[in-house]
Design a protein around this motif. Structure first.
Motif, PDB file in Angstrom:
ATOM      1  N   ILE A  65      31.700 103.015  34.218  1.00 12.59           N
ATOM      2  CA  ILE A  65      33.143 102.905  33.996  1.00 12.59           C
ATOM      3  C   ILE A  65      33.844 102.659  35.333  1.00 12.59           C
ATOM      4  O   ILE A  65      34.731 101.804  35.438  1.00 12.59           O
ATOM      5  CB  ILE A  65      33.695 104.192  33.338  1.00 12.59           C
ATOM      6  CG1 ILE A  65      33.048 104.435  31.978  1.00 12.59           C
ATOM      7  CG2 ILE A  65      35.220 104.155  33.251  1.00 12.59           C
ATOM      8  CD1 ILE A  65      33.420 103.471  30.894  1.00 12.59           C
ATOM      9  N   GLU A  66      33.426 103.395  36.341  1.00 13.58           N
ATOM     10  CA  GLU A  66      34.019 103.258  37.669  1.00 13.58           C
ATOM     11  C   GLU A  66      33.827 101.843  38.210  1.00 13.58           C
ATOM     12  O   GLU A  66      34.746 101.250  38.781  1.00 13.58           O
ATOM     13  CB  GLU A  66      33.397 104.284  38.619  1.00 13.58           C
ATOM     14  CG  GLU A  66      34.045 104.364  39.967  1.00 13.58           C
ATOM     15  CD  GLU A  66      33.482 105.504  40.795  1.00 13.58           C
ATOM     16  OE1 GLU A  66      34.264 106.144  41.491  1.00 13.58           O
ATOM     17  OE2 GLU A  66      32.248 105.745  40.740  1.00 13.58           O
ATOM     18  N   VAL A 119      39.325 100.789  29.617  1.00 14.20           N
ATOM     19  CA  VAL A 119      38.678 101.091  30.901  1.00 14.20           C
ATOM     20  C   VAL A 119      39.576 101.995  31.742  1.00 14.20           C
ATOM     21  O   VAL A 119      39.099 102.957  32.349  1.00 14.20           O
ATOM     22  CB  VAL A 119      38.305  99.799  31.661  1.00 14.20           C
ATOM     23  CG1 VAL A 119      37.937 100.085  33.106  1.00 14.20           C
ATOM     24  CG2 VAL A 119      37.149  99.095  30.952  1.00 14.20           C
ATOM     25  N   ARG A 120      40.860 101.715  31.775  1.00  9.65           N
ATOM     26  CA  ARG A 120      41.781 102.563  32.545  1.00  9.65           C
ATOM     27  C   ARG A 120      41.764 104.006  32.044  1.00  9.65           C
ATOM     28  O   ARG A 120      41.710 104.949  32.824  1.00  9.65           O
ATOM     29  CB  ARG A 120      43.201 102.014  32.475  1.00  9.65           C
ATOM     30  CG  ARG A 120      43.440 100.838  33.373  1.00  9.65           C
ATOM     31  CD  ARG A 120      44.937 100.458  33.298  1.00  9.65           C
ATOM     32  NE  ARG A 120      45.249  99.326  34.132  1.00  9.65           N
ATOM     33  CZ  ARG A 120      45.139  98.063  33.769  1.00  9.65           C
ATOM     34  NH1 ARG A 120      44.700  97.747  32.558  1.00  9.65           N
ATOM     35  NH2 ARG A 120      45.447  97.087  34.600  1.00  9.65           N
ATOM     36  N   SER A 121      41.827 104.192  30.722  1.00 14.99           N
ATOM     37  CA  SER A 121      41.859 105.556  30.177  1.00 14.99           C
ATOM     38  C   SER A 121      40.532 106.277  30.396  1.00 14.99           C
ATOM     39  O   SER A 121      40.514 107.455  30.750  1.00 14.99           O
ATOM     40  CB  SER A 121      42.249 105.550  28.697  1.00 14.99           C
ATOM     41  OG  SER A 121      41.223 105.013  27.896  1.00 14.99           O
ATOM     42  N   GLN A 122      39.410 105.565  30.197  1.00 15.91           N
ATOM     43  CA  GLN A 122      38.102 106.189  30.424  1.00 15.91           C
ATOM     44  C   GLN A 122      37.922 106.566  31.890  1.00 15.91           C
ATOM     45  O   GLN A 122      37.406 107.629  32.216  1.00 15.91           O
ATOM     46  CB  GLN A 122      36.974 105.247  29.976  1.00 15.91           C
ATOM     47  CG  GLN A 122      36.961 104.927  28.502  1.00 15.91           C
ATOM     48  CD  GLN A 122      36.847 106.159  27.642  1.00 15.91           C
ATOM     49  OE1 GLN A 122      35.938 106.970  27.799  1.00 15.91           O
ATOM     50  NE2 GLN A 122      37.782 106.330  26.727  1.00 15.91           N
ATOM     51  N   TYR A 123      38.371 105.678  32.761  1.00 14.33           N
ATOM     52  CA  TYR A 123      38.271 105.944  34.196  1.00 14.33           C
ATOM     53  C   TYR A 123      39.119 107.158  34.572  1.00 14.33           C
ATOM     54  O   TYR A 123      38.671 108.051  35.287  1.00 14.33           O
ATOM     55  CB  TYR A 123      38.712 104.724  35.007  1.00 14.33           C
ATOM     56  CG  TYR A 123      38.728 104.993  36.488  1.00 14.33           C
ATOM     57  CD1 TYR A 123      37.538 104.996  37.215  1.00 14.33           C
ATOM     58  CD2 TYR A 123      39.921 105.274  37.148  1.00 14.33           C
ATOM     59  CE1 TYR A 123      37.544 105.272  38.582  1.00 14.33           C
ATOM     60  CE2 TYR A 123      39.928 105.549  38.509  1.00 14.33           C
ATOM     61  CZ  TYR A 123      38.734 105.548  39.218  1.00 14.33           C
ATOM     62  OH  TYR A 123      38.746 105.827  40.560  1.00 14.33           O
ATOM     63  N   LYS A 124      40.339 107.217  34.059  1.00 17.50           N
ATOM     64  CA  LYS A 124      41.218 108.347  34.374  1.00 17.50           C
ATOM     65  C   LYS A 124      40.619 109.658  33.879  1.00 17.50           C
ATOM     66  O   LYS A 124      40.572 110.645  34.611  1.00 17.50           O
ATOM     67  CB  LYS A 124      42.610 108.138  33.785  1.00 17.50           C
ATOM     68  CG  LYS A 124      43.564 109.260  34.182  1.00 17.50           C
ATOM     69  CD  LYS A 124      44.925 109.103  33.571  1.00 17.50           C
ATOM     70  CE  LYS A 124      45.876 110.227  33.934  1.00 17.50           C
ATOM     71  NZ  LYS A 124      45.353 111.492  34.339  1.00 17.50           N
ATOM     72  N   MET A 125      40.147 109.655  32.632  1.00 21.32           N
ATOM     73  CA  MET A 125      39.548 110.891  32.085  1.00 21.32           C
ATOM     74  C   MET A 125      38.325 111.309  32.902  1.00 21.32           C
ATOM     75  O   MET A 125      38.167 112.488  33.224  1.00 21.32           O
ATOM     76  CB  MET A 125      39.162 110.692  30.620  1.00 21.32           C
ATOM     77  CG  MET A 125      40.353 110.694  29.680  1.00 21.32           C
ATOM     78  SD  MET A 125      39.893 110.711  27.941  1.00 21.32           S
ATOM     79  CE  MET A 125      39.169 109.082  27.740  1.00 21.32           C
ATOM     80  N   GLY A 126      37.461 110.354  33.212  1.00 21.19           N
ATOM     81  CA  GLY A 126      36.260 110.676  33.982  1.00 21.19           C
ATOM     82  C   GLY A 126      36.589 111.084  35.407  1.00 21.19           C
ATOM     83  O   GLY A 126      35.984 112.019  35.961  1.00 21.19           O
ATOM     84  N   ASN A 127      37.531 110.411  36.002  1.00 17.07           N
ATOM     85  CA  ASN A 127      37.904 110.698  37.395  1.00 17.07           C
ATOM     86  C   ASN A 127      38.567 112.070  37.500  1.00 17.07           C
ATOM     87  O   ASN A 127      38.400 112.758  38.518  1.00 17.07           O
ATOM     88  CB  ASN A 127      38.824 109.613  37.932  1.00 17.07           C
ATOM     89  CG  ASN A 127      38.835 109.564  39.434  1.00 17.07           C
ATOM     90  OD1 ASN A 127      37.796 109.623  40.080  1.00 17.07           O
ATOM     91  ND2 ASN A 127      40.024 109.476  40.008  1.00 17.07           N
ATOM     92  N   ASP A 128      39.304 112.476  36.478  1.00 15.95           N
ATOM     93  CA  ASP A 128      39.926 113.806  36.471  1.00 15.95           C
ATOM     94  C   ASP A 128      38.882 114.919  36.533  1.00 15.95           C
ATOM     95  O   ASP A 128      39.160 115.996  37.044  1.00 15.95           O
ATOM     96  CB  ASP A 128      40.812 113.999  35.232  1.00 15.95           C
ATOM     97  CG  ASP A 128      42.094 113.175  35.297  1.00 15.95           C
ATOM     98  OD1 ASP A 128      42.428 112.646  36.368  1.00 15.95           O
ATOM     99  OD2 ASP A 128      42.768 113.068  34.249  1.00 15.95           O
ATOM    100  N   TRP A 129      37.670 114.640  36.037  1.00 18.65           N
ATOM    101  CA  TRP A 129      36.597 115.636  36.021  1.00 18.65           C
ATOM    102  C   TRP A 129      35.612 115.459  37.165  1.00 18.65           C
ATOM    103  O   TRP A 129      34.700 116.259  37.341  1.00 18.65           O
ATOM    104  CB  TRP A 129      35.837 115.578  34.702  1.00 18.65           C
ATOM    105  CG  TRP A 129      36.623 116.193  33.601  1.00 18.65           C
ATOM    106  CD1 TRP A 129      37.396 115.555  32.691  1.00 18.65           C
ATOM    107  CD2 TRP A 129      36.725 117.580  33.309  1.00 18.65           C
ATOM    108  NE1 TRP A 129      37.987 116.454  31.841  1.00 18.65           N
ATOM    109  CE2 TRP A 129      37.586 117.717  32.187  1.00 18.65           C
ATOM    110  CE3 TRP A 129      36.173 118.739  33.860  1.00 18.65           C
ATOM    111  CZ2 TRP A 129      37.906 118.940  31.635  1.00 18.65           C
ATOM    112  CZ3 TRP A 129      36.489 119.972  33.294  1.00 18.65           C
ATOM    113  CH2 TRP A 129      37.346 120.059  32.212  1.00 18.65           C
ATOM    114  N   LYS A 130      35.775 114.380  37.909  1.00 14.36           N
ATOM    115  CA  LYS A 130      34.843 114.078  38.999  1.00 14.36           C
ATOM    116  C   LYS A 130      34.957 115.170  40.079  1.00 14.36           C
ATOM    117  O   LYS A 130      36.047 115.544  40.483  1.00 14.36           O
ATOM    118  CB  LYS A 130      35.161 112.708  39.587  1.00 14.36           C
ATOM    119  CG  LYS A 130      34.106 112.168  40.484  1.00 14.36           C
ATOM    120  CD  LYS A 130      34.470 110.746  40.874  1.00 14.36           C
ATOM    121  CE  LYS A 130      33.492 110.199  41.864  1.00 14.36           C
ATOM    122  NZ  LYS A 130      33.883 108.883  42.327  1.00 14.36           N
TER     123      LYS A 130
END
Length: 131
Positions: A65-66, A119-130
């Motif tokens: 995703i990133e 992609v933007r929403s998946q990236y944001k959700m994943g990045n929030d947990w990174k």
């Protein structure tokens, strides 16, 4: 800032034909730059839609995703491999740069109405947990 209303310039084969003709010219035209970046956006969209399909069944690694997110941001900022190769040794022109970036932003809305927001929403959700 849009291209002529020619549907052949909305698909890869039409773009390839047009770019083949434009590359024969002794100058670099703004339309050539726009078509190069459109072609890269279409490729990106195909890749993103494939990942959306996979994600319906399997979890996608955040790194994938990133990578898609980074590619999209590069395209939207006009910083793509194809464009960089094409404008090599050409003096920077801020007006043309703004026109190309504006064009690709409009194109993203048309070409990527599902994949861009996903992609933007998946990236944001994943990045929030990174971590």
């Amino acid at each position: 800032s849009r291209l002529p209303n020619d549907f052949s310039l909305r698909n890869k084969s039409g773009i390839s034909v047009a770019l083949g003709e434009l590359k024969k010219l002794p100058i670099l035209s703004v339309i050539e730059e726009k078509l190069i970046i459109r072609e890269e956006l279409i490729d990106w969209n195909d890749e993103a839609l494939q990942m959306i399909g996979v994600s319906a069944t399997y979890k996608c690694p955040f790194s994938s995703i990133e990578s898609l997110h980074t590619k999209l941001m590069n395209i939207l900022h006009g910083k793509t491999e194809g464009r960089e190769q094409n404008i090599q040794n050409i003096r920077y022109n801020e007006a043309i740069e703004k026109e190309v970036i504006s064009f690709v932003a409009e194109d993203e809305e048309t070409i990527c109405p599902i994949s861009g927001p996903w992609v933007r929403s998946q990236y944001k959700m994943g990045n929030d947990w990174k971590i």
